[in-house]
Design an enzyme around this catalytic site. Structure first.
Site, PDB file in Angstrom:
ATOM      1  N   TRP A 180     -30.881  25.814 -14.929  1.00 24.67           N
ATOM      2  CA  TRP A 180     -30.960  25.275 -12.887  1.00 24.67           C
ATOM      3  C   TRP A 180     -31.929  24.142 -12.993  1.00 24.67           C
ATOM      4  O   TRP A 180     -31.373  22.336 -12.461  1.00 24.67           O
ATOM      5  CB  TRP A 180     -30.328  25.897 -11.926  1.00 24.67           C
ATOM      6  CG  TRP A 180     -29.239  26.457 -12.250  1.00 24.67           C
ATOM      7  CD1 TRP A 180     -29.234  27.603 -12.331  1.00 24.67           C
ATOM      8  CD2 TRP A 180     -28.211  25.828 -12.207  1.00 24.67           C
ATOM      9  NE1 TRP A 180     -27.582  28.379 -12.342  1.00 24.67           N
ATOM     10  CE2 TRP A 180     -26.936  26.909 -12.261  1.00 24.67           C
ATOM     11  CE3 TRP A 180     -27.729  24.810 -11.877  1.00 24.67           C
ATOM     12  CZ2 TRP A 180     -26.041  26.434 -12.170  1.00 24.67           C
ATOM     13  CZ3 TRP A 180     -26.793  24.279 -12.252  1.00 24.67           C
ATOM     14  CH2 TRP A 180     -25.353  25.003 -12.624  1.00 24.67           C
ATOM     15  N   ASP A 229     -35.140  24.704  -4.775  1.00 25.88           N
ATOM     16  CA  ASP A 229     -33.691  25.210  -4.945  1.00 25.88           C
ATOM     17  C   ASP A 229     -33.620  26.294  -4.948  1.00 25.88           C
ATOM     18  O   ASP A 229     -33.436  27.382  -5.721  1.00 25.88           O
ATOM     19  CB  ASP A 229     -33.247  24.779  -6.172  1.00 25.88           C
ATOM     20  CG  ASP A 229     -31.541  25.036  -6.442  1.00 25.88           C
ATOM     21  OD1 ASP A 229     -30.583  25.811  -6.163  1.00 25.88           O
ATOM     22  OD2 ASP A 229     -30.836  24.983  -8.318  1.00 25.88           O
ATOM     23  N   LYS A 283     -22.918  31.314  -3.616  1.00 29.05           N
ATOM     24  CA  LYS A 283     -24.319  32.518  -3.573  1.00 29.05           C
ATOM     25  C   LYS A 283     -23.805  33.403  -2.486  1.00 29.05           C
ATOM     26  O   LYS A 283     -23.528  34.138  -2.205  1.00 29.05           O
ATOM     27  CB  LYS A 283     -24.906  32.137  -4.975  1.00 29.05           C
ATOM     28  CG  LYS A 283     -24.544  31.715  -5.792  1.00 29.05           C
ATOM     29  CD  LYS A 283     -24.492  30.274  -5.716  1.00 29.05           C
ATOM     30  CE  LYS A 283     -24.461  29.891  -7.740  1.00 29.05           C
ATOM     31  NZ  LYS A 283     -24.537  28.726  -8.091  1.00 29.05           N
TER      32      LYS A 283
HETATM   33  C1  LIG Z   1     -24.773  27.997  -8.611  1.00 32.38           C
HETATM   34  C2  LIG Z   1     -26.249  26.991  -8.726  1.00 32.38           C
HETATM   35  C3  LIG Z   1     -26.505  25.280  -9.034  1.00 32.38           C
HETATM   36  C4  LIG Z   1     -25.134  24.601  -9.269  1.00 32.38           C
HETATM   37  O1  LIG Z   1     -24.517  24.984  -8.093  1.00 32.38           O
HETATM   38  P1  LIG Z   1     -23.164  23.716  -7.434  1.00 32.38           P
HETATM   39  O2  LIG Z   1     -22.554  23.887  -6.682  1.00 32.38           O
HETATM   40  O3  LIG Z   1     -22.276  24.148  -8.500  1.00 32.38           O
HETATM   41  O4  LIG Z   1     -23.529  22.508  -7.829  1.00 32.38           O
HETATM   42  C5  LIG Z   1     -27.903  25.086  -8.964  1.00 32.38           C
HETATM   43  N1  LIG Z   1     -29.128  25.863  -8.215  1.00 32.38           N
HETATM   44  C6  LIG Z   1     -28.940  26.676  -8.901  1.00 32.38           C
HETATM   45  C7  LIG Z   1     -30.131  27.947  -8.781  1.00 32.38           C
HETATM   46  C8  LIG Z   1     -27.025  27.595  -8.689  1.00 32.38           C
HETATM   47  O5  LIG Z   1     -27.108  28.889  -8.771  1.00 32.38           O
END
Ligand SMILES: *Cc1c(COP(=O)(O)O)cnc(C)c1O
Length: 366
Positions: free
Chosen positions: A101, A171, A195
């Protein structure tokens, strides 16, 4: 049979919330309408929206000088919005590379300005958090970006970098609300909802207000945080149903002791699962450094990883797990093996059921 869903995302939601949403599906609180059918500017939905924001502010202790935005485009769009809005005329931004990521965030940031990768764990296959004293931070960086939990690699920061005046950007897609964070240490926090918050289609941004209003020239209106902040996330039609479900999740968290209680539960679940892996005599293996193991996403391989024999065993493991109602344990295609995601909504009983199955399977195939 009780089903336990270990998907990395979209992921399990608390059952009682799904039941409440079902009960309210056709007629929300006597309004005669489904939340899906309401005007986003009507009093019913603006109430839902305001309550969700207030509950989130209370849960995370978000200071008054931060805006809470409910946006779309997933965490991926934030990879672009962050440089567009936060570079503020500076030459470059700092990024920490801890896995898949962060790499995606770094790749996108290159389109907008200079990128300085201050630390990386690529030398050991992205299985640890680089020690802070070796980070090569630039005091003039526009911001420093890191990924608090690498959902694919299963690497999680147990500490927050202290970097002086450079805004810290995180993030938190896969560990927001799972442990306490002091929001005041961050310039911007973002998280895709699917998530630990609610359904896909909603992304949460928490941004300090002095960082708004400096988007680079030519930034599309929809990608300017200030536009959304000034419009209270109602510049265009927001993802109303996602906000409603997120609001129910926030109420569920409050009712269950808030983030501190959630963290205690998450520690207990993670300890149970890692202990089973580590006590398997090498039958199961987690490659992540002990101190940096994620409480949310637990990757592990079966013995003889990478051999054809192991591939067959992987398939057998997944088939038998499925038959027991232990779903979506297949690891990410880039890592292989298994991954158990044990977000806030996964009960301890689910992890116990997984551990029981793993012990039994190792006993038969070890
Ligand atoms: C799932 C995830 C993303 C991407 O999320 P999207 O909604 O598919 O754009 C980015 N960063 C992390 C840490 C993630 O777990």
């Amino acid at each position: 049979m009780t089903i336990y869903n270990f998907s990395a995302g979209p992921a399990v939601l608390p059952r009682e919330i799904l039941l409440q949403a079902q009960a309210e599906l056709l007629d929300w609180h006597g309004s005669g309408m489904s939340v899906m059918e309401m005007s986003h500017r009507g009093k019913e939905f603006t109430g839902i929206h305001a309550q969700a924001e207030a509950d989130l502010r209370e849960l995370m202790g978000i200071p008054a000088n931060y805006k809470v935005l409910f946006l779309q485009g997933g965490a991926h769009l934030q990879f672009s919005m962050i440089p567009l809005n936060l570079l503020r005329g500076k030459a470059s931004a700092d990024y920490v590379n801890t896995g898949e990521w962060s790499k995606k965030a770094i790749g996108e940031a290159h389109k907008f300005g200079g990128v300085n990768v201050v630390a990386s764990n690529a030398d050991r296959n992205c299985t640890y958090v680089p020690a802070f004293d070796a980070w090569q931070c630039d005091p003039d960086a526009a911001y420093l970006h890191y990924t608090t939990n690498e959902t694919i690699g299963g690497v999680e920061f147990s500490w927050v970098p202290v970097i002086g005046d450079v805004p810290l950007v995180a993030d938190m897609s896969s560990n927001i609300l799972s442990r306490p964070y002091d929001v005041s240490k961050f310039g911007l926090i973002y998280a895709g909802a699917q998530k630990n918050i609610g359904p896909a289609g909603l992304v949460l941004v928490i941004v300090r207000d002095d960082l708004l209003g400096q988007a680079q020239a030519g930034t599309p209106t929809m990608l300017d945080y200030k536009i959304h902040a000034d419009a209270g996330s109602m510049y265009n039609t927001p993802p109303t149903y996602g906000i409603y479900i997120a609001g129910l999740v926030f109420q569920w968290l409050k009712k269950n002791g808030g983030i501190a209680a959630m963290e205690r539960a998450n520690i207990a679940k993670a300890e149970l699962l890692y202990a089973a892996i580590d006590a398997s005599g090498g039958f199961y293996h987690c490659p992540v450094a002990l101190s940096d193991r994620s409480r949310m996403n637990v990757p592990f391989t079966l013995k003889n990883s990478g051999t054809p024999k192991d591939a067959a065993l992987d398939g057998e493991f997944l088939r038998q797990a499925d038959a027991r109602g232990l779903l979506q344990l297949k690891g990410h295609r880039s890592v292989g093996g298994m991954r158990a995601s044990i977000y806030n909504a996964m009960p301890l009983e689910g992890v116990q059921a997984l551990v029981d199955f793993m012990n039994e399977f190792a006993g038969k195939h070890g």
